[in-house]
Design a protein around this motif. Sequence first.
Motif, short mmCIF file in Angstrom:
data_model
loop_
_atom_site.label_atom_id
_atom_site.label_comp_id
_atom_site.label_asym_id
_atom_site.label_seq_id
_atom_site.Cartn_x
_atom_site.Cartn_y
_atom_site.Cartn_z
N ARG A 43 0.87 -1.07 -0.07
CA ARG A 43 0.12 0.06 0.00
C ARG A 43 0.85 1.21 -0.10
NH1 ARG A 43 -5.29 1.29 3.65
NH2 ARG A 43 -5.47 3.42 3.16
N VAL A 44 0.49 2.13 -0.89
CA VAL A 44 1.24 3.49 -0.88
C VAL A 44 0.58 4.49 0.03
CG1 VAL A 44 2.05 5.38 -2.36
CG2 VAL A 44 2.08 3.07 -2.99
N ASP A 45 1.20 4.83 1.08
CA ASP A 45 0.57 5.74 2.04
C ASP A 45 1.13 7.16 1.95
OD1 ASP A 45 -1.13 3.87 3.27
OD2 ASP A 45 0.70 3.00 4.37
N LYS A 46 2.21 7.28 1.28
CA LYS A 46 2.66 8.77 1.32
C LYS A 46 1.99 9.30 0.20
CE LYS A 46 7.39 10.26 1.76
NZ LYS A 46 8.87 9.86 1.90
N ALA A 47 2.03 10.79 0.36
CA ALA A 47 1.35 11.72 -0.50
C ALA A 47 2.23 12.21 -1.38
CB ALA A 47 0.51 12.73 0.37
N TYR A 48 2.44 11.60 -2.31
CA TYR A 48 3.61 12.21 -3.53
C TYR A 48 2.69 13.69 -4.41
CZ TYR A 48 6.21 8.02 -2.22
OH TYR A 48 6.95 7.18 -1.48
N ARG A 49 3.72 14.43 -4.68
CA ARG A 49 3.19 15.41 -5.49
C ARG A 49 4.20 15.68 -6.81
NH1 ARG A 49 -0.66 18.68 -3.20
NH2 ARG A 49 0.17 20.69 -3.87
N PHE A 50 3.59 15.95 -7.73
CA PHE A 50 4.33 16.13 -9.06
C PHE A 50 4.04 17.54 -9.71
CE2 PHE A 50 3.55 11.63 -7.96
CZ PHE A 50 4.70 11.07 -8.22
N GLU A 51 4.91 17.88 -10.52
CA GLU A 51 4.45 19.25 -11.14
C GLU A 51 4.62 18.81 -12.41
OE1 GLU A 51 5.82 23.89 -11.93
OE2 GLU A 51 7.27 22.45 -10.90
N GLY A 52 3.39 19.06 -13.21
CA GLY A 52 3.32 18.89 -14.69
C GLY A 52 2.48 19.70 -15.67
N PRO A 53 2.15 19.52 -16.85
CA PRO A 53 1.49 20.48 -17.57
C PRO A 53 0.31 20.87 -17.19
CG PRO A 53 1.64 18.59 -18.61
CD PRO A 53 2.60 18.28 -17.39
N ASP A 54 -0.40 20.18 -16.28
CA ASP A 54 -1.82 20.52 -15.60
C ASP A 54 -1.62 21.10 -14.01
OD1 ASP A 54 -3.06 19.56 -17.93
OD2 ASP A 54 -2.90 17.35 -17.24
N GLY A 55 -0.30 21.46 -13.83
CA GLY A 55 -0.10 21.91 -12.46
C GLY A 55 0.29 20.85 -11.50
N ILE A 56 0.16 21.18 -10.26
CA ILE A 56 0.45 20.13 -9.02
C ILE A 56 -0.53 18.94 -9.26
CG2 ILE A 56 0.79 19.74 -6.87
CD1 ILE A 56 3.11 21.46 -8.17
N GLU A 57 -0.09 17.56 -9.21
CA GLU A 57 -0.82 16.68 -9.21
C GLU A 57 -0.27 15.58 -8.14
OE1 GLU A 57 -2.64 15.27 -12.98
OE2 GLU A 57 -0.83 16.11 -13.71
N THR A 58 -1.15 14.80 -7.68
CA THR A 58 -0.71 13.62 -6.75
C THR A 58 -0.66 12.48 -7.62
OG1 THR A 58 -3.11 12.87 -6.38
CG2 THR A 58 -2.26 14.58 -5.00
N LEU A 59 0.02 11.50 -6.97
CA LEU A 59 0.14 9.96 -7.54
C LEU A 59 -1.12 9.55 -7.96
CD1 LEU A 59 2.10 7.64 -8.28
CD2 LEU A 59 1.72 6.76 -6.10
N ASP A 60 -2.32 9.74 -7.08
CA ASP A 60 -3.75 9.25 -7.66
C ASP A 60 -3.98 10.06 -8.72
OD1 ASP A 60 -6.23 8.21 -6.27
OD2 ASP A 60 -6.80 9.99 -7.05
#
Length: 234
Positions: A44-61
């Motif tokens: 299970r992935v419990d950590k809240a990862y955040r990424f920066e992409g062309p649509d702004g900030i996104e989570t792994l979800d």
Amino acid sequence: MDVQRTVSRAEWLAARRQHLQREREFLRLRDELSAERRSLPRVRVDKAYRFEGPDGIETLDDLFAGRSQLIIYHFMFGPGWKEGCVGCSFLADHIDGARIHIEHRDITLVVVARAPLPQIEAFKERMGWRFKWVSSFRSDFNYDYHVSFTRDAMIMGTVYYNYEMREFASEDLPGVSVFHKDPWGTVFHTYSAYGRDAELLCGAYNYIDLTPLGRQEEEGHWQAWVRHHDRYGS
């Protein structure tokens, strides 16, 4: 390089049929291996990862884009690098043509690198790619999935990569990770592979392996011949 013998058509056919049995055995073993991979346990992935992409900030979800399965290719491209890894670029050249097909099997494929987004966007434009590529520059994601390494690990000279401690080679290395989201929205990590273990994603090798000269790669010089596709010249 093995020297091919010149024989009659009948002798060639006999040799080809013999080799065909080996090819069929390989396919059977590959199917078994794939089934075994699908039955591996998950985490299970419990950590809240955040990424920066062309649509702004996104989570792994968010990266699942409404699908239940997610493949992430860890592209070897660190902050300040002039361009992305040649071998990763070779693999990335295969992504755009495959995307429409895998998306219709409930799978999203996203590329992630630690380089900041402007650096990624500039290189992506140069290479003419259309797939989604996001930055984990301000995230632990690359470190947690063992494709990027801390300053302390680099100073020590050994890093944990491909499920073992090995000599430090680069602050960023390639890999692929797979995730699954259940009907209740819980995300699980199901698989990761690194280095040559992700080679099946490079479809050009499958064509090259059909030819009599093959890859022509010397031992210890894997992909030494590969160039960015805009650098081969005529």
